[in-house]
Design a protein around this motif. Structure first.
Motif, PDB file in Angstrom:
ATOM      1  N   ARG A  11     -12.742  -5.870  45.716  1.00 11.04           N
ATOM      2  CA  ARG A  11     -12.616  -6.969  46.913  1.00 11.04           C
ATOM      3  C   ARG A  11     -13.347  -6.529  48.044  1.00 11.04           C
ATOM      4  O   ARG A  11     -13.048  -6.757  49.099  1.00 11.04           O
ATOM      5  N   GLY A  12     -14.434  -5.972  47.772  1.00 13.86           N
ATOM      6  CA  GLY A  12     -15.296  -5.337  49.003  1.00 13.86           C
ATOM      7  C   GLY A  12     -14.948  -4.141  49.856  1.00 13.86           C
ATOM      8  O   GLY A  12     -15.415  -3.734  50.607  1.00 13.86           O
ATOM      9  N   ASP A  13     -13.872  -3.746  49.185  1.00 14.65           N
ATOM     10  CA  ASP A  13     -13.349  -2.201  49.922  1.00 14.65           C
ATOM     11  C   ASP A  13     -13.437  -1.046  48.665  1.00 14.65           C
ATOM     12  O   ASP A  13     -13.456  -1.412  47.536  1.00 14.65           O
ATOM     13  N   THR A  14     -13.675   0.220  49.051  1.00 10.69           N
ATOM     14  CA  THR A  14     -13.878   1.266  48.193  1.00 10.69           C
ATOM     15  C   THR A  14     -12.586   2.086  48.372  1.00 10.69           C
ATOM     16  O   THR A  14     -12.167   2.479  49.503  1.00 10.69           O
ATOM     17  N   TRP A  15     -11.988   2.497  47.091  1.00 11.09           N
ATOM     18  CA  TRP A  15     -10.792   3.224  47.101  1.00 11.09           C
ATOM     19  C   TRP A  15     -11.083   4.417  46.421  1.00 11.09           C
ATOM     20  O   TRP A  15     -12.024   4.322  45.244  1.00 11.09           O
ATOM     21  N   ARG A  16     -10.752   5.446  46.640  1.00 13.42           N
ATOM     22  CA  ARG A  16     -10.992   7.075  45.874  1.00 13.42           C
ATOM     23  C   ARG A  16      -9.584   7.580  45.396  1.00 13.42           C
ATOM     24  O   ARG A  16      -8.592   7.422  45.957  1.00 13.42           O
ATOM     25  N   ALA A  17      -9.631   8.087  44.283  1.00 14.63           N
ATOM     26  CA  ALA A  17      -8.283   8.647  43.691  1.00 14.63           C
ATOM     27  C   ALA A  17      -8.923  10.140  43.368  1.00 14.63           C
ATOM     28  O   ALA A  17      -9.983  10.184  42.697  1.00 14.63           O
ATOM     29  N   GLN A  43      -8.207   4.913  50.914  1.00 12.54           N
ATOM     30  CA  GLN A  43      -9.377   3.714  51.107  1.00 12.54           C
ATOM     31  C   GLN A  43     -10.316   4.230  51.829  1.00 12.54           C
ATOM     32  O   GLN A  43     -10.085   4.883  52.865  1.00 12.54           O
ATOM     33  N   LYS A  44     -11.748   4.262  51.324  1.00  9.21           N
ATOM     34  CA  LYS A  44     -12.629   4.514  52.085  1.00  9.21           C
ATOM     35  C   LYS A  44     -13.144   3.690  53.090  1.00  9.21           C
ATOM     36  O   LYS A  44     -13.370   2.601  52.816  1.00  9.21           O
ATOM     37  N   LYS A  45     -13.104   4.217  54.450  1.00  5.98           N
ATOM     38  CA  LYS A  45     -13.344   2.984  55.368  1.00  5.98           C
ATOM     39  C   LYS A  45     -14.614   3.197  56.072  1.00  5.98           C
ATOM     40  O   LYS A  45     -15.396   2.310  56.729  1.00  5.98           O
TER      41      LYS A  45
END
Length: 66
Positions: free
Chosen positions: A8-14, A31-33
């Motif tokens: 949804r337009g956000d980038t998440w990193r694990a 969350q990558k901001k």
């Protein structure tokens, strides 16, 4: 290993370790901001390193699980 996922337009990193035979430890998800650059913030790197050290101790049996 690091996984990056757009949602949804956000980038998440694990970030997680898979080198332990019996367990997979999820060390950190965030969350990558930042819109500039791809570098992981230093505070997140330090937290990941501390958790990796803990996971290594857990896997070797040198600390109690809690």
């Amino acid at each position: 290993m690091e996984l990056a996922e757009d949602h949804r337009g956000d980038t998440w990193r694990a970030v997680y370790a898979v080198r332990f035979a019996a367990r997979i430890y999820v060390l950190h998800v965030f969350q990558k901001k930042s819109k500039r650059g791809i570098a992981t913030p230093r505070k997140d790197i330090e937290l990941i390193r501390a958790r990796l050290k803990w996971a290594e101790q857990m896997d070797s049996g040198t600390t109690e699980e809690s």
